[in-house]
Design a protein around this motif. Structure first.
Motif, short mmCIF file in Angstrom:
data_model
loop_
_atom_site.label_atom_id
_atom_site.label_comp_id
_atom_site.label_asym_id
_atom_site.label_seq_id
_atom_site.Cartn_x
_atom_site.Cartn_y
_atom_site.Cartn_z
N SER A 87 -0.57 4.23 2.21
CA SER A 87 -1.27 3.79 1.50
C SER A 87 -0.81 3.65 0.04
N SER A 88 0.21 3.73 -0.91
CA SER A 88 0.53 3.85 -1.84
C SER A 88 1.16 2.50 -1.31
N ILE B 295 0.45 -0.42 0.13
CA ILE B 295 -0.90 -1.04 0.90
C ILE B 295 -1.48 -1.58 -0.75
N LEU B 296 -1.65 -0.48 -1.91
CA LEU B 296 -2.33 0.22 -3.00
C LEU B 296 -1.56 -1.52 -3.82
N HIS C 130 -3.90 -14.10 -10.09
CA HIS C 130 -4.35 -14.58 -11.18
C HIS C 130 -3.54 -15.34 -11.67
N LEU D 215 0.90 -3.22 -2.63
CA LEU D 215 0.71 -4.59 -3.19
C LEU D 215 0.21 -5.54 -3.06
N LEU D 216 -1.36 -4.96 -3.08
CA LEU D 216 -2.67 -5.81 -3.41
C LEU D 216 -2.42 -5.74 -4.88
N VAL D 217 -2.29 -4.93 -5.43
CA VAL D 217 -2.28 -4.71 -7.21
C VAL D 217 -1.54 -6.72 -7.09
N PHE E 241 -0.04 -8.34 -5.59
CA PHE E 241 -1.14 -9.96 -5.00
C PHE E 241 -2.22 -10.48 -5.37
N ALA E 242 -3.14 -9.63 -6.04
CA ALA E 242 -4.54 -9.86 -6.65
C ALA E 242 -3.70 -10.71 -8.81
#
Length: 78
Positions: free
Chosen positions: A22-23, A25-26, A37, A28-30, A32-33
């Protein structure tokens, strides 16, 4: 009677694996965002105040400022 105490769920191996995934994935999402940006900000700055749209760029002004009409592409019934 001996009381057998089970280990708390947060010390189990499956809980630690779930939390690690879970950590990951979180994180990687940050990342990627933040990359998206940064890319959108880069391309927004590279535009340079260009206000002509793609439709306006495709119009060629060959006749002293007047757009040329192509009548050959129209099929007229006689």
């Amino acid at each position: 009677l001996s009381a057998q105490t089970e280990a708390p769920f947060y010390e189990e191996w499956w809980f630690l694996v779930v939390m690690a995934l879970s950590s990951l994935i979180l994180i990687l999402l940050v990342v990627f965002a933040l990359v998206l940006h940064g890319q959108s900000k880069k391309y927004k700055n590279c535009n340079g105040g260009k206000t002509i749209s793609n439709v306006e760029e495709s119009v060629t002004l060959d006749n002293g400022g007047f757009t040329a009409l192509e009548l050959n592409s129209r099929h007229l019934n006689i």
